[in-house]
Structure formats: structure tokens, C-alpha cells
Design an enzyme around this catalytic site. Structure first.
Site, PDB file in Angstrom:
ATOM      1  N   ASP A  11       0.856  -1.171   0.000  1.00 30.21           N
ATOM      2  CA  ASP A  11       0.000   0.000   0.000  1.00 30.21           C
ATOM      3  C   ASP A  11       0.902   1.235   0.000  1.00 30.21           C
ATOM      4  O   ASP A  11       2.083   1.152   0.362  1.00 30.21           O
ATOM      5  CB  ASP A  11      -0.880  -0.026   1.248  1.00 30.21           C
ATOM      6  CG  ASP A  11      -1.806   1.162   1.336  1.00 30.21           C
ATOM      7  OD1 ASP A  11      -2.302   1.600   0.288  1.00 30.21           O
ATOM      8  OD2 ASP A  11      -2.027   1.659   2.453  1.00 30.21           O
ATOM      9  N   ASP A  42      -7.223  -2.710   2.635  1.00 35.96           N
ATOM     10  CA  ASP A  42      -6.129  -3.661   2.405  1.00 35.96           C
ATOM     11  C   ASP A  42      -6.454  -5.065   2.917  1.00 35.96           C
ATOM     12  O   ASP A  42      -5.769  -6.024   2.564  1.00 35.96           O
ATOM     13  CB  ASP A  42      -4.853  -3.180   3.110  1.00 35.96           C
ATOM     14  CG  ASP A  42      -4.398  -1.827   2.638  1.00 35.96           C
ATOM     15  OD1 ASP A  42      -4.376  -1.618   1.413  1.00 35.96           O
ATOM     16  OD2 ASP A  42      -4.067  -0.974   3.480  1.00 35.96           O
ATOM     17  N   ASP A  71      -2.369  -0.998   5.918  1.00 33.39           N
ATOM     18  CA  ASP A  71      -2.863  -0.643   7.243  1.00 33.39           C
ATOM     19  C   ASP A  71      -4.347  -0.326   7.263  1.00 33.39           C
ATOM     20  O   ASP A  71      -4.926  -0.168   8.321  1.00 33.39           O
ATOM     21  CB  ASP A  71      -2.087   0.556   7.803  1.00 33.39           C
ATOM     22  CG  ASP A  71      -2.230   1.804   6.917  1.00 33.39           C
ATOM     23  OD1 ASP A  71      -2.817   1.688   5.823  1.00 33.39           O
ATOM     24  OD2 ASP A  71      -1.739   2.865   7.320  1.00 33.39           O
TER      25      ASP A  71
END
Length: 917
Positions: A338, A651, A647
């Protein structure tokens, strides 16, 4: 927390709430702007259940214990133990079951502790919401919200359900944990098209998001598992994780070992029958062979190796929730990361300043703090005229600002809109203090930023004049301006030139604001209409970006040197993602970037084919959670070992699906529950450290396997030779167990403590299809096993031909086997490096363990209890010296082989390196 299962049956049908007008929503949910009555709230709570997400508590202790027995090697040991019981060989059975229980105790302790540590990271704070019920504003637990509730928001509130907005005032919401968008989203109330994606539904706020600025009112439309967050959390229960690579390799290895042992046992059983042995003796031979050949110590040693790596990783701020997760991370071939909050700070920074005459400056320092300065982009020192021009820009930015940024003993504290806080930090870097500027320039009137206006403005007193400062979208602010700031005063504004400057910054991934100011009246005059002000001077453009974490660039470079492909998968804008990728050295051109809309509609097979056809792509931008999951699926299907980092709630499905999910400790509970590894310090570099520890762990597993399988192969060959020549069994079953579990067992566990070898992160990842028992391992096992078997078989034949009594001969052979293992474990410390080049300090546990194993056997030969059980007796000193000299042969053979290997590799490298004249 568990969601009430009754919700599903009574939940509302899917509705495009963002496409409905406010009155339609009131009608559909049977509510009003005054809210629900208390009795109606109670009815709906029974109908829809509590507003909770499905979460998984730590596993029950008995499940953790049971998990320790789901291993093929354990199955083989249990079968051997049951056979030993069936034929009445209780000593062998006790030893075998003891090993299984010991392995379960160690594994249970490690996994239970890791799960408890991970669960402790979850937030225990209760979220509360302000609601209007029957016209009265109340503060209630977020769990009590129901569809139809009227919720009121203000800056700092956490959104606890999906809400359709009906009224907003400068409402900005941070949705990074859901959409990956690094900037707060400015909200509105107008209906949108039904096909509008979640990331663009500006008239909705979603559970898990945070109100950054302004105020708003809305109607709760979805709660619990029907929220966007709830759907993702529910999908985690339905999506299975990819099998860790170590489990795959160990299953393959155990299958191979089982087939070999079964085949050899049957063969020796047939030979024994033809030799006329009674059936019970045949079973004893087969059990003895299984006990001798099966690496009983391998499950324990493997558990210890992973436990050691888990402890080492914990010291580096990495919690592994499963022991095998350690090695899985070391095996990864792709890191799909990410962007927001993982690679970047998730803190907007005013990084670039461009004056209207084209001069470009860069602000140093990152995040929401005032430390740093401003320098010319080419590094030249600032002139006084440039300093004054920048101060004018900074002063206007500080005065037209609703944020707060203050220095405290604990560090910098901030609140408000991300852009406003970034401008306050910029002011500090320019030597300006917000408090001082506001004191010297009292505010008279202000117009807060609204998405419809796209600008904010303030009027303030400056000496005998009233001045105005404006910030906002470039084209809007430029419309207020008549002139631009220049080195020699003010000059007419060239709008096309300003737009070109703004477009150039946007193409680099920056978010751009224009800042203007000017004198509009004398101090005694009436205040101007800030929505109609004209004749201002454009003082500059400011480019904002969510900067990289300081350690990330080096960590990504190290991962790439280790042969690990790093991909960025984000919901952010392609240009912003590409700008970050350029800073990382991850991608340089648009050809290496793809937007989610280009992948829309592709099936799983089509996506795999697309990835095969576009290997250069490193950045996936504007992707939805479903697309991220599909990308991870496609990578796994291609045979990659995928580590996914993140986080946010968005995700979580990909974290759960990947071979290894890596969540940030400050991330959402949903993400942490989906991951196998948690980074407690949010440091991307810890992921690379985890890869390194994982590689060390796997190297140690290979060393232990090499050691144990070699000695098992030697035992197998030795027993086969004695049966073929109709000689007495070289050792009794109890003696084999003593050798494997006590002397051998101490050394293999100690070998698992070996420190990592240099160069582990300069090697490419292992081939995902490569098993533990690869060609190199087979060669070393055969060479070591055959050498030991020849030495032991030769000694056994010599003792039998010399007329030595069988028990005395077994006593000598057992002592010889102990010495061989002592020297052999020293050469197993490295697969390539010479034992003489490895410092003893790198693994004092092994040196102590090897000496301890030898000492225990010496004591057992002189203690009456073990003498009786194992049929042992002391040996003279000259026999010990003779056996030790003979045992060193295996050490010499293996070290000679490793030296030959190194020389061959050096010659091959020299041939590949082009010579220069």
C-alpha cells in the site's frame, strides 16, 4: 466482538443511497430530520442487530494445541509409535510420543504468545456518536446506531456507520483507511449517479473514516456488516489464505521421506522373512529402521528455529502470529505494498513553492512539524528579495488558515485540515510564527473553504489598511487577481502562464494551491465582500505531497537487491502514485503505471495474462479493494510468493489472501486480524528486516535438515547392509532412540541457533517450486550419509569379524556414531563456507551443545542406570582417541567437498566475467 447473525435476515435490500435525494432517504428509512423515537430505536436494534463488525478473538488454546499435530512428519512419528505399542516395544513408543508432545508444547507456547501479543494491539476505546432522536441531541455508543438515526459530525469525530449526508459546512473527511486516498475528501449533499464508485461518493461518509474539518449532518443508512467496512470484514471470513511456502516444502519433504522409509521398511521386512526371522523380529527390524531413519528431532528443531527467528523479529518490532509466517516472509518474491501510511507518512507536506516569475523553491523536513527550511531547487542560497517574497506567501498562508500546529514537550501537535497544517509547518520553516502573525494582523472576517467555492479567504488589518488573503484552486484564486508578484514589484498577471506552472506541478504528482493577497480598503472603511473581491496579487503556488517515510527508499532498494519485486497498489491518483514511485526508484514513466479502470472487467485468467504481458508495471493506482484482491490472486496463481503490506480496511482482503499479510501496528483492527505479521513501529524497513530473518530461519532449517537426514541416511544404509549380510543389528531400537533424541537431538536444536550468514540479502529469492530436498541438498546428504555409513559399516564388520561380543560391539559403534555426529555438525554450520572461517562466537549454543552431547554420552557409559538400559560400558582412552581419529574423516570429506564447490564457482564466475586488455 461478534455481529448478530439475525441481522442478515432482516437487513435492508441493497440501495444506492448516494443516488437518492434527502427526502427520498427519509421516506425510505421512515425517519425525519428530528430523528427516531426511543421505542423505534429499540425496535430497529432488535431488527438489525447491534452496529458491530465480525471480528475474530484469539484462537482457543485447544485449537492452538491441535494445530501442532497437523504436520506430516508428526503423522509418521505417530504411526511408528503405534506400531511399537502394537508389538509391545513400550520404550520405543514412549520415546517417540515424548518427542511429539515436546514439539507440541514448544509450538503451542510460541503461537499462543504471538496471538495474544497481536490481539493486545487492537484498540479498546469505545467510539461514541452524537445523534438527534425526537429532536434531542444525545451522545450514544456507536454500537447502538441503527438505520434511520440522524447523526451529527464535527472535526475530530470518528464515523461509526455508513451515513448519507443531508447537510454540510466545510466538511472534510479522511477516508485513507478505506479508499487509500491520502487527502481528506470534501463532502457535499447533492445526489450522484448510481454507478459512482465508493471513492467518489462525496455525499456519503463511511464507517472507519475520520472527520478532519467542518461540520455535517446525515442519516445512518447501513450498520454492521452492511457497511463498506463490514462487507470487507465479512469477506475475510470467506477468503482463504494462500498456504505458507514452508508448509508446502515440508509437506513435499515429509511425503518423500515417508515413501522412502515405507519402501525400505517393506524391502528389509521381505529380506528378513526370507532369512527366516520370526514375525515379531521382522516388525522389530522395521520399527528399528523407522526409528533410525525418521528424523524424530526435525519437528522440534524446526519449531525451535522458527521460534528463535520469531524472537529475533520481535526485537526488530515485528510480531509473527504464526511460526511459519517467519519463513514465509523470507520466501517472498513479491511485496505488494500500500502507499498511504505504509510507504508514506500519511501527512501532507508543502514541499514545492513556485513564485509567479517561475522561481522554484523546495521546503526541507517532512510531515506535520515546523522543523526544516526553504532553499532554491538548484541549491543556491536565497537572496533577501527571495526571502521577502516567500515571507509574503507564508504570511498569507498562515492568516488564511483554520488549522493548528504547536510545539510541545512531546513533539508537534496538530489539528485541522491537512493542507492547513502543512501550510502552518511551512510558515515555521520560513521563520514565521502563526501566533505572532495573527496578533500583528487581527482577523476581521473570513470565508471558510467550501467544495462549491473551492477557495478560502480572510480579511485582516495591516497597519492602516484592510488586506485580504486567499488560498484555493489555481483557476479560482487567479480569477481574483489582477497582478502577480515579481522581483521588481508587481506585474500584470498572465493566466495561461500560471495554469502551465500549475499543470507542471500536477504532472509531478503534487496537489497545488494558489495563494494571493492585496490591500482592499483603508482601516476605517467598510469590510469588503470576500466573495466578490478583485484586484489581488498572486504571490505563488504551493505543491503538496504525502512524503516518503525516511527509511523507505533504502529499504525498497535493499529488497530489490535481494531479488524481491516491489509493487505499489494504491487507491490514490496515478500521478501522485507515480511521483512517490519515482522518489523510491520504483518506476520512472507512465508506462510503468496502470489505473484501476484499465483493469476493470478482467477475469482472473485475463488479469494473469495481462500481468504476463506487462511485466514492467510497478504501480497500480486508483484500484478498488476488489481489484487489489484480484491482483494478489493473479500473482499467487502465477506462482509468486506474495507479501502484501497495508494498514487500512481496504487492504484487509488482500492481506488475508496473500501468502503473507503484513499489517502496520497503527492500522485498523480489520487489517491486523487479516495479517500474519504485524509491524509494531509502522516501519517499512522492518519488512525487509523480516525478509532477512526469514531467510536466516530457512537457512537454519536447511542446515538442521541436512544434518538429520544425513545421519538418518547413514543409519538406513548401515541397517540395510547388516541385514543384507545377515549380521546382527548394529544398534538396538533404544540405542537408536538415544542417538537420535539425546546426543543427536541436542546438536540439531543447537544448530538452529546459528546466526545469519553474510550475503543472504544479496541472493535472489528461492524458486517457489523448489523444495527443501533440492539437488544441492541431495548431493550433500548422500555424500555425508554414505561417508558415515561406510565408516560405521566398516567398523561393524571389523568388530564382528574380530569376535567382539555383540553388546560390546554395539557400545563401541554407538560411541563412534556420537563422535561422527560431533564432527559432522561442525561442518553443517554452513552449506558453502569453511567451518574454519566461521567464528565460534556466532553460535556459542552449538559449541556448548555439541560438547554437552558428548559429555552426556560419556556420563551414560559410567552410570549404572543408563548402562543397564542402553547396555553401555566405559571405553579406554586409547579407544576413544582411535575412534575420534576415524570420525574426523567425515569432517575432512565434507570440508574438501565445500572447498571444491567454492573453487568451481570461482572458475565459473571468472569465465563469465569478460576480460579486458
Amino acid at each position: 466482538m461478534q455481529h448478530d447473525d439475525s441481522v442478515a435476515a432482516n437487513a435492508l435490500p441493497p440501495t444506492p443511497w448516494h443516488a437518492l435525494a434527502a427526502q427520498d432517504i427519509y421516506a425510505r428509512l421512515q425517519t425525519t430530520s428530528d430523528g427516531l423515537a426511543p421505542d423505534e430505536v429499540a425496535t430497529r436494534q432488535r431488527q438489525y442487530g447491534r452496529n458491530l463488525l465480525p471480528t475474530k478473538p484469539p484462537p482457543k488454546l485447544w485449537l492452538v494445541i491441535l494445530h501442532q499435530f497437523t504436520n506430516s512428519l508428526i503423522y509418521i512419528l505417530l504411526i511408528a509409535g503405534l506400531v511399537a505399542l502394537a508389538i509391545g516395544d513400550f520404550k520405543d513408543a514412549a520415546f517417540i510420543f515424548g518427542v511429539v508432545i515436546l514439539n507440541a508444547i514448544i509450538g503451542t507456547y510460541q503461537e499462543w504468545r504471538a496471538e495474544q501479543n497481536a490481539y493486545a494491539l487492537q484498540s479498546l476505546l469505545e467510539i461514541r456518536s452524537r445523534v438527534r432522536r425526537r429532536g434531542e441531541v444525545l451522545t450514544v455508543s456507536a454500537e447502538d446506531l441503527v438505520p434511520g438515526d440522524i447523526v451529527l459530525f464535527e472535526s475530530g469525530d470518528k464515523v461509526a456507520a455508513d451515513v448519507r449526508l443531508v447537510q454540510v459546512s466545510n466538511l472534510g473527511v479522511d477516508e485513507a483507511l478505506l479508499t487509500g486516498e491520502s487527502m481528506p475528501i470534501t463532502k457535499s449533499v447533492a445526489p450522484l449517479g448510481e454507478t459512482t464508485p465508493v471513492s467518489d461518493r462525496t455525499n456519503m461518509v463511511f464507517a472507519g473514516s475520520l472527520v478532519v474539518t467542518g461540520r455535517g449532518t446525515g442519516v445512518v443508512v447501513e450498520t454492521g456488516t452492511r457497511t463498506e467496512v463490514g462487507r470487507i470484514a465479512q469477506s475475510l471470513i470467506e477468503v482463504s489464505s494462500a498456504k505458507p511456502p514452508l508448509l508446502v516444502r515440508m509437506e513435499q519433504f515429509s511425503h518423500q521421506v515417508g515413501i522412502i522409509i515405507l519402501a525400505c521398511s517393506c524391502l528389509l521386512g521381505v529380506v528378513s522373512v526370507f532369512q527366516g526371522l520370526p514375525v515379531r523380529e521382522v516388525f522389530l527390524v522395521m520399527v528399528g529402521l523407522a526409528v533410525a531413519a525418521i528424523p524424530e528431532g526435525l519437528p522440534v528443531a524446526l519449531t525451535v528455529a522458527l521460534s528463535i527467528a520469531t524472537a529475533r523479529m520481535a526485537n526488530r518490532k515485528v510480531i509473527a502470529r504464526r511460526l511459519v509466517a517467519v519463513e514465509s516472509l523470507g520466501s517472498c518474491t513479491v511485496i505488494a505494498s500500500d502507499k498511504t501510511g505504509t510507504l508514506t507518512l500519511n501527512e501532507q507536506t508543502a514541499q514545492v513553492l513556485v513564485l509567479p516569475d517561475g522561481q522554484r523553491f523546495e521546503a526541507t523536513g517532512q510531515g506535520y512539524c515546523g522543523e526544516g527550511g526553504v532553499v532554491l531547487a538548484d541549491g543556491r542560497p536565497l537572496t533577501e528579495a527571495q526571502r521577502e517574497a516567500l515571507r509574503r506567501l507564508g504570511r498569507a498562508a498562515l492568516l488564511c488558515n483554520e488549522g493548528a500546529l504547536t510545539r510541545t514537550a512531546e513533539g508537534w501537535r496538530h489539528s485541522g485540515d491537512a493542507m492547513d497544517v502543512a501550510l502552518l509547518a511551512l510558515g515555521h520553516k520560513l521563520g514565521l510564527t502563526p501566533e505572532t502573525e495573527r496578533k500583528n494582523h487581527p482577523l476581521l472576517e473570513e470565508v471558510p473553504f467550501e467544495s462549491e467555492r473551492r477557495y478560502a479567504a480572510v480579511a485582516y488589518r495591516s497597519g492602516d489598511h484592510i488586506q485580504v488573503a486567499v488560498k484555493g484552486a489555481v483557476e479560482v484564486v487567479a480569477g481574483f487577481c489582477q497582478t502577480r508578484l515579481a522581483a521588481n514589484g508587481e506585474r500584470p498577471l498572465d493566466l495561461n502562464h500560471v495554469v502551465q506552472q500549475s499543470d507542471a506541478l500536477a504532472a509531478e504528482g503534487y496537489r497545488v494551491l494558489a495563494i494571493a493577497h492585496g490591500t482592499v480598503a483603508a482601516a476605517g472603511d467598510a469590510l469588503p465582500d470576500l466573495t466578490q473581491v478583485k484586484g489581488l496579487t498572486l504571490v505563488g503556488l504551493v505543491g503538496f505531497i504525502d512524503p516518503l517515510r525516511p527509511e523507505v527508499k533504502a529499504a525498497v532498494a535493499q529488497a530489490r537487491r535481494a531479488g524481491v519485486k516491489v509493487l505499489m497498489i494504491t487507491g490514490d491518483h496515478p500521478l501522485t502514485a507515480l511521483a512517490i514511485a519515482r522518489d523510491l526508484g520504483l518506476a520512472q514513466s507512465k508506462e510503468e503505471t496502470v489505473a484501476g479502470k484499465e483493469l476493470a472487467g478482467l477475469t482472473g485468467e485475463q488479469l494473469r495474462q495481462w500481468l504476463d504481458a506487462h511485466p514492467q508495471v510497478r504501480v497500480f493506482a486508483r484500484v478498488t479493494p476488489d481489484q487489489k484482491l484480484a491482483i494478489v490472486d493473479a500473482l499467487v496463481a502465477r506462482g509468486e510468493i506474495v507479501a502484501v503490506t497495508g494498514d487500512g480496511v481496504n487492504d484487509a482482503p488482500a492481506l488475508n489472501r496473500a501468502n503473507i499479510g503484513v499489517a502496520m501496528g497503527s492500522g485498523t483492527d480489520v487489517a491486523k486480524e487479516a495479517a500474519q505479521i504485524i509491524i509494531t513501529d509502522d516501519n517499512f524497513a522492518s519488512i525487509v528486516a523480516g525478509i532477512e530473518e526469514g531467510r536466516y530461519a530457512y537457512a537454519n532449517i536447511r542446515k538442521v535438515t541436512w544434518f538429520l537426514i544425513s545421519t538418518g541416511a547413514a543409519s538406513l544404509i548401515l541397517i540395510g547392509g547388516t541385514v543384507a549380510l545377515a549380521l546382527p543389528m548394529p544398534l538396538s531400537a533404544v540405542q537408536w532412540l538415544w542417538l537420535n533424541l539425546v546426543t543427536n537431538g541436542i546438536q540439531d536444536v543447537a544448530l538452529a541457533f546459528e546466526a545469519g550468514e553474510e550475503g543472504a540479502m544479496r541472493q535472489p529469492p528461492r524458486d517457489p517450486k523448489e523444495g527443501i530436498f533440492d539437488r544441492r541438498m541431495i548431493t550433500r546428504v548422500l555424500l555425508g550419509g554414505v561417508t558415515m555409513a561406510v565408516l560405521c559399516f566398516g567398523l561393524w564388520v571389523y568388530l564382528m569379524n574380530s569376535g567382539v561380543e555383540v553388546n560390546s560391539a554395539r557400545n563401541i559403534l554407538l560411541a563412534f556414531f556420537v563422535l561422527i555426529q560431533f564432527f559432522y555438525v561442525l561442518t553443517c554450520r554452513s552449506e558453502t563456507a569453511s567451518a574454519f572461517s566461521i567464528s565460534w562466537r556466532r553460535n556459542p549454543v552449538l559449541i556448548g551443545g555439541a560438547l554437552t552431547a558428548l559429555s552426556i554420552h560419556l556420563l551414560s557409559m559410567n552410570w549404572s542406570v543408563t548402562q543397564a538400559v542402553l547396555r553401555l560400558e566405559p571405553l579406554s582412552l586409547d579407544k576413544w582417541f582411535g575412534l575420534a581419529a576415524l570420525a574426523t574423516i567425515v569432517f575432512i570429506v565434507m570440508e574438501t567437498y565445500k572447498r571444491w564447490q567454492r573453487m568451481s564457482q570461482e572458475r565459473a564466475l571468472a569465465q563469465e566475467t569478460p576480460t579486458t586488455a
